[in-house]
Design an enzyme around this catalytic site. Structure first.
Site, PDB file in Angstrom:
ATOM      1  N   SER B 150       0.806  -1.251   0.030  1.00  0.00           N
ATOM      2  CA  SER B 150       0.136  -0.232  -0.078  1.00  0.00           C
ATOM      3  C   SER B 150       0.782   1.316  -0.011  1.00  0.00           C
ATOM      4  CB  SER B 150      -0.926  -0.306   1.275  1.00  0.00           C
ATOM      5  OG  SER B 150      -2.015   1.053   0.953  1.00  0.00           O
ATOM      6  N   ASP B 228      -9.950  -5.504  -3.873  1.00  0.00           N
ATOM      7  CA  ASP B 228      -9.412  -4.329  -2.855  1.00  0.00           C
ATOM      8  C   ASP B 228     -10.276  -3.264  -2.879  1.00  0.00           C
ATOM      9  OD1 ASP B 228      -7.907  -2.420  -1.824  1.00  0.00           O
ATOM     10  OD2 ASP B 228      -5.904  -3.218  -2.349  1.00  0.00           O
ATOM     11  N   HIS B 262      -7.641  -5.852   0.618  1.00  0.00           N
ATOM     12  CA  HIS B 262      -6.187  -5.009   0.813  1.00  0.00           C
ATOM     13  C   HIS B 262      -5.662  -5.650   2.159  1.00  0.00           C
ATOM     14  CE1 HIS B 262      -4.249  -1.378  -0.222  1.00  0.00           C
ATOM     15  NE2 HIS B 262      -3.914  -1.157   1.098  1.00  0.00           N
TER      16      HIS B 262
END
Lengths: 283, 283
Positions: B150, B228, B262
């Site tokens: 991320s 995600d 995610h």
């Protein structure tokens, strides 16, 4: 039939790591449990490994930290992880200690007020939860095994010893092996069963229960880190259980792990071996 | 030479998962980093994989949840995980947002007051931390790679793109691939670099930097879950980076993972592939 509500569903190693909530009749409160469904669960019914977590844990610690999903996917096992105590109940003092009350149900059925109404984790884990899981997921109902860590390691042992034949195999990481003889156990058993009822305590102590075990052959598969601080503090006492097994002629394996402590770094290092062990018994 | 202090040391998959603290010159504060030393580190010098975590994380999330130690042990790699921002500093507003300030350093060198004194995560990660690690552990100094998740996935990309030849390979899980064009990036780059300095923002955006990359051959190895939520919200924009790589003729692989989100359940599912990828480049 018990209604279960989906809390979360996350893809993991090709399967699904889910968390559900449901109203527990046995515990008289809403409970959560985690369940990992490996990819093979899309096509057929699978055996189930129950995992009982330790003091302070809830249904999420094991699924986040043990890395078990990889091995469950490889071995085509469902894994179910209940919470460690009743939740969202109102009992005075339940949150006063980290080793008693909330997060510390010890997997016994309490007899003492104010705990006896809700603190029935033994019956919950060995009866109600199994029914809920079998009614809602693609399980082979008579192929279940059980494992756990610390308080939950001992929980797994008493679940298996007090229900001969129910579980195909049992294993325990760093179990509190002889709770009637260690501070954690004395506090928990004294609180839930009564400080003066020491004869009753023995019905919830694996090192006592092995003497009267009278069921299908059952091996106790134990795992212990040599640098576990709680081992050194006399909370775990695995040798007492090994000695009791020898006296009772109950097969027992103790895997001593040189240099490992009590943490999930230790559990993660060996959960693959345990899952493979259970998978062999669940074939 | 920087003095490092041991915070914890835990045996894991035959190696040691350690956490250290040290006084960072670059960040002007005390910082912690985690380091996993696989069993082979007892006998010889090893390559190092740096891991940069995402928003809200510190040095512990990856080591507790990704299950990377197994693969690092198998592939004879050291893994180093720094914290994600300066800590224990006094900056007004640093704790007001989960996506800016504490836990959200974005791996840039800030130019704006009050951030510029401490928020220098780029220089910390690409220079000071590497020196600290090489001075204190059995590393092959010129064999390092970098990865992250991320915010940290993008951090890994800019560390590699802005330091040609420093890293043998780079990979990223669900990176914030084009921060000048998404809300998280606009907030961070605006805050650390100045809301009006949009030309300067481009020097910290992987999708911009690939156009001017001029170093040894470098492949961007990207990973993305199709479910995600932040992908759907337009925070990640991996296709922008893929398109920029194509235009710049920089090799790029995007592994789309059907059904994954995610979370660390996703990272855990594929970290083994990434570690094997880096191990091949670090041979």
């Amino acid at each position: 039939m018990t209604v279960i509500s989906l809390v979360s569903s996350t893809k993991c190693f090709g399967g699904l790591q889910k968390v559900y909530s449901h109203q527990s009749k046995e515990l008289a409160c809403e409970m959560k449990f985690a369940i990992f469904l490996p990819p093979a669960a899309d096509d057929r019914k699978l055996p189930v490994l129950y995992w009982l977590s330790g003091l302070t844990c809830n249904e999420t610690n094991f699924i986040q930290k043990a890395g078990a999903q990889r091995y469950a996917a490889e071995n085509n096992l469902i894994i179910v992880c209940p919470d460690t105590s009743p939740r969202n109940v109102e009992i005075p003092g339940q949150d006063d200690s980290w080793d008693f009350g909330s997060g510390a149900g010890f997997y016994v059925d309490a007899t003492q007020e104010p705990w006896s109404k809700h603190y029935r984790m033994f019956s919950y884990v060995t009866q109600e939860l199994i029914e809920v899981v079998n009614n809602n997921f693609p399980t082979v109902a008579d192929k279940i095994s059980i494992s756990g860590h610390s308080m939950g390691g001992h929980g797994a042992l008493i679940c298996a010893l007090k229900n001969p034949g129910l579980y195909k195999s049992v294993s325990a990481f760093a179990p509190i092996s002889n709770p009637t003889k260690c501070p954690w156990g004395e506090k928990a058993l004294g609180g839930y069963l009564g400080a003066d009822n020491k004869d009753e305590w023995k019905n919830w102590d694996a090192s006592e229960l092995v003497a009267s075990y009278n069921g299908p052959p059952l091996e106790l598969y134990l795992d212990q880190g040599s640098e576990d601080g709680f081992l050194k503090d006399g909370q775990l006492l695995p040798q007492n259980l090994v000695d009791a097994c020898r006296a009772a002629q109950v097969p027992c394996v103790l895997n001593m792990r040189e240099g490992y402590d009590h943490s999930y770094f230790y559990v993660a290092s060996f959960i693959g071996e345990h899952i493979a062990y259970h998978a062999r018994h669940l074939q």
